[in-house]
Write a protein that holds these residues in place. Structure first.
Motif, short mmCIF file in Angstrom:
data_model
loop_
_atom_site.label_atom_id
_atom_site.label_comp_id
_atom_site.label_asym_id
_atom_site.label_seq_id
_atom_site.Cartn_x
_atom_site.Cartn_y
_atom_site.Cartn_z
N LEU A 51 0.82 -1.21 0.00
CA LEU A 51 0.00 0.00 0.00
C LEU A 51 0.86 1.26 0.00
N LEU A 52 1.88 1.28 0.84
CA LEU A 52 2.77 2.43 0.88
C LEU A 52 3.43 2.65 -0.48
N SER A 53 3.81 1.56 -1.13
CA SER A 53 4.42 1.66 -2.45
C SER A 53 3.42 2.18 -3.48
N CYS A 54 2.17 1.72 -3.41
CA CYS A 54 1.15 2.18 -4.36
C CYS A 54 0.96 3.69 -4.27
N HIS A 55 0.96 4.22 -3.06
CA HIS A 55 0.79 5.66 -2.88
C HIS A 55 1.97 6.41 -3.50
N GLU A 56 3.16 5.88 -3.33
CA GLU A 56 4.34 6.53 -3.90
C GLU A 56 4.33 6.46 -5.43
N ARG A 57 3.94 5.32 -5.99
CA ARG A 57 4.00 5.11 -7.44
C ARG A 57 2.83 5.74 -8.19
N PHE A 58 1.62 5.66 -7.61
CA PHE A 58 0.42 6.01 -8.35
C PHE A 58 -0.23 7.31 -7.92
N GLY A 59 0.20 7.87 -6.78
CA GLY A 59 -0.42 9.10 -6.31
C GLY A 59 -1.62 8.84 -5.41
N PRO A 60 -2.43 9.89 -5.14
CA PRO A 60 -3.50 9.77 -4.15
C PRO A 60 -4.77 9.08 -4.64
N VAL A 61 -4.88 8.82 -5.95
CA VAL A 61 -6.07 8.14 -6.50
C VAL A 61 -5.59 6.99 -7.38
N PHE A 62 -5.94 5.76 -6.99
CA PHE A 62 -5.51 4.61 -7.79
C PHE A 62 -6.49 3.46 -7.62
N VAL A 63 -6.29 2.44 -8.43
CA VAL A 63 -7.15 1.25 -8.43
C VAL A 63 -6.44 0.14 -7.67
N PHE A 64 -7.23 -0.64 -6.93
CA PHE A 64 -6.65 -1.76 -6.18
C PHE A 64 -7.55 -2.97 -6.38
N ALA A 65 -6.96 -4.07 -6.86
CA ALA A 65 -7.73 -5.28 -7.14
C ALA A 65 -8.24 -5.90 -5.85
N LYS A 66 -9.44 -6.47 -5.92
CA LYS A 66 -10.02 -7.18 -4.79
C LYS A 66 -9.70 -8.66 -4.93
N VAL A 67 -9.44 -9.30 -3.79
CA VAL A 67 -9.03 -10.70 -3.81
C VAL A 67 -10.09 -11.58 -4.46
N ARG A 68 -11.35 -11.29 -4.21
CA ARG A 68 -12.43 -12.14 -4.73
C ARG A 68 -12.98 -11.65 -6.06
N GLY A 69 -12.18 -10.86 -6.79
CA GLY A 69 -12.57 -10.42 -8.12
C GLY A 69 -12.99 -8.96 -8.15
N GLY A 70 -12.76 -8.33 -9.30
CA GLY A 70 -13.11 -6.93 -9.45
C GLY A 70 -12.04 -6.03 -8.86
N ALA A 71 -12.36 -4.76 -8.77
CA ALA A 71 -11.41 -3.78 -8.25
C ALA A 71 -12.20 -2.65 -7.58
N LEU A 72 -11.49 -1.81 -6.85
CA LEU A 72 -12.14 -0.68 -6.20
C LEU A 72 -11.24 0.55 -6.31
N LEU A 73 -11.85 1.70 -6.11
CA LEU A 73 -11.14 2.97 -6.16
C LEU A 73 -10.58 3.28 -4.78
N VAL A 74 -9.31 3.61 -4.72
CA VAL A 74 -8.65 3.95 -3.46
C VAL A 74 -8.25 5.42 -3.52
#
Length: 497
Positions: A51-74
């Motif tokens: 998560l810390l890496s995602c914030h550094e790489r993608f900025g304050p708005v990014f997509v994160f995959a859900k374990v049981r399928g699909g994705a959500l907005l973070v």
């Protein structure tokens, strides 16, 4: 071969069309489960660090995959957080077909997993038991369970697992007693849950196996196993011994709590208002099914979250002797030699409260809020998303954001002496759906930590490289899954007198 290539092309075009229709098309982030698995297991080791890496790489708005399928907005944005916690903008995403075992263990469609009138009715029934005035009734029970912990440290039977660690590491405890903190914490917390919530004496320090204290941990460990996380309900259809074991454990827990409910139903109307506990409030307002769902939720959340926070707190105090000394000095100034603090004295343990808040900042009970779904279109990061978009607040990233916290990876309780940025500290959420158990946890842990600090000095126990993962630049061992609890934490309790 030609038909095979045509079929592959058709499938690829279908998924490309689906992707183009996705509200997340073109956004940075981790869109697929395969990428998520690779990044956790192959690169970062823990979801914390990913998560810390995602914030550094993608900025304050990014997509994160859900374990049981699909994705959500973070989203890491204070203005968005205000909307996210407002039921006028977002509502809880309620899983239509949860895992059979998960539903039987956590009790789906309870106060934490419902919306609208169903949620409002359950929240209204549970609220009175968690208000500060009601918590005053629990103070004596908190103290009693803390004293049980003291008696265990003074004369309890040796833990075979600890004896094995001492033998394996050659650690010299001297005058102290080495304790496996997760088990010790679970025993104290489950006994307290039983006394305060269910009016039941769990006697986990008296039981050699401490079965109930270990039951919840064992169930969660199995539910969070990689196979169940990625294959979902398909695993439950297989004739596996692990399925039979987890079914037996969940059945035992359900039977225990159903007995508690039936006992309270048989006494309905006979207790005076001063003796009403949470179960009494629930059985007077909800159906039996709803009561059971909420009793299961409280057992899961009450043990897992409180116990993890307690262990982390003791670990930080053992590693930071200067902070431990301040906690002890404050407790001694307010309590003297008394090991039975009153409610008023607990409220005055301000430095200890700062310590607990700092631990919860570094290690929030959950990494994300439960997914919420937008009830109307919204704009964030210069982009508009339609109603129905799933989104979550990454609590960890709010707590570790250098814009709102100076040196966020540093353990520094004094940062809570002044005001903090609103909505930057969210271990319990905020708004009308804030965690019911916040005051309960804070009051319970103040009793536990203050009582132990007056009687013992805490020092770190043995460590082995195989136990450790680097997180925040520190070495610690975590359980797997969305709730990352501490593992293999050993504390040496040295008597002060």
């Amino acid at each position: 071969l030609l038909w095979f290539l045509v079929a592959c092309l058709v499938i690829a075009l279908y998924f490309l069309q689906q992707w183009s229709r996705s509200p997340f098309a073109g956004l940075p982030g981790i869109h697929s489960l395969s990428r998520l698995v690779y990044e956790v297991l192959g690169k970062y080791g823990t979801v914390y660090d990913l998560l810390l890496s995602c914030h550094e790489r993608f900025g304050p708005v990014f997509v994160f995959a859900k374990v049981r399928g699909g994705a959500l907005l973070v989203v890491v944005d204070l203005d968005f957080a205000k909307k996210h916690y407002s039921q006028a903008h977002f509502i809880k995403s309620v899983r239509r077909k949860p895992s059979k075992f998960f539903e039987r263990f956590v009790g789906m469609y309870n106060v934490a997993h419902s919306n609208g009138e169903t949620w409002a009715r359950q929240r209204k029934a549970a609220n009175p038991a968690f208000q500060w005035q009601s918590l005053k009734k629990f103070q004596e029970k908190f103290v009693r369970e803390a004293h049980r912990g003291l008696r265990y440290l003074e004369c309890g039977k040796p833990d075979p697992a600890v004896e094995e660690v001492l033998k394996k590491t050659g650690f010299d405890a001297g005058r102290g007693r080495l304790v496996a903190m997760t088990r010790f914490s679970d025993q104290m917390v489950v006994d307290t849950l039983g006394a305060c919530i269910y009016s039941l004496d769990m006697k986990q320090f008296e039981e050699e196996e401490a079965r109930l204290a270990l039951l919840g941990r064992r169930i969660m460990a199995e539910l969070e196993s990689p196979a169940r996380a990625f294959l979902g309900q398909w695993v439950e259809l297989l004739p596996l011994q692990s399925n039979r074991d987890i079914d037996a454990d969940i059945t035992e827990l359900n039977e225990l709590l159903r007995g508690v409910m039936n006992e309270h139903l048989s006494q309905a109307g006979e207790k005076n208002a001063e003796k009403l506990d949470l179960v009494d409030h629930l059985v007077g307002s909800l159906s039996e099914t709803e009561v059971m769902r909420n009793l299961l939720l409280l057992f899961f959340a009450g043990q897992e979250n409180t116990s993890n926070t307690f262990v982390f707190t003791m670990q930080y105090l053992a590693e930071h002797q200067d902070v431990q000394d301040k906690v002890r000095a404050e407790a001694r100034a307010l309590l003297g030699d008394s090991l039975s603090p009153t409610v008023e004295q607990l409220k005055d343990l301000k430095y200890l409260r700062m310590v607990l808040k700092e631990v919860l900042r570094l290690h929030p009970p959950v990494l994300f809020t439960q997914t919420r779904v937008a009830v109307k279109p919204f704009t964030v990061g210069g982009r508009t998303f339609p109603a129905g978009t799933p989104a979550a607040i990454p609590v960890l990233l709010y707590h570790m954001n250098p814009e709102w916290w100076d040196n966020p990876t540093e353990f520094r309780p004094e940062r809570f002496e002044g005001k903090v940025t609103p909505l930057s500290w969210l271990p319990f959420g905020t708004g009308p759906r804030q965690c019911l158990g916040m005051n309960f946890l804070m009051m319970e842990l103040r009793v536990f930590v203050a009582t132990l600090a007056l009687r013992y000095r805490f020092e770190p126990g043995p460590q082995q490289p195989s136990w450790q993962k680097k997180t925040y630049g520190r070495s610690m061992d975590f359980t797997t899954g969305p709730i990352l609890g501490p593992r293999n934490v050993y504390i040496n309790f040295i008597p002060l007198y």
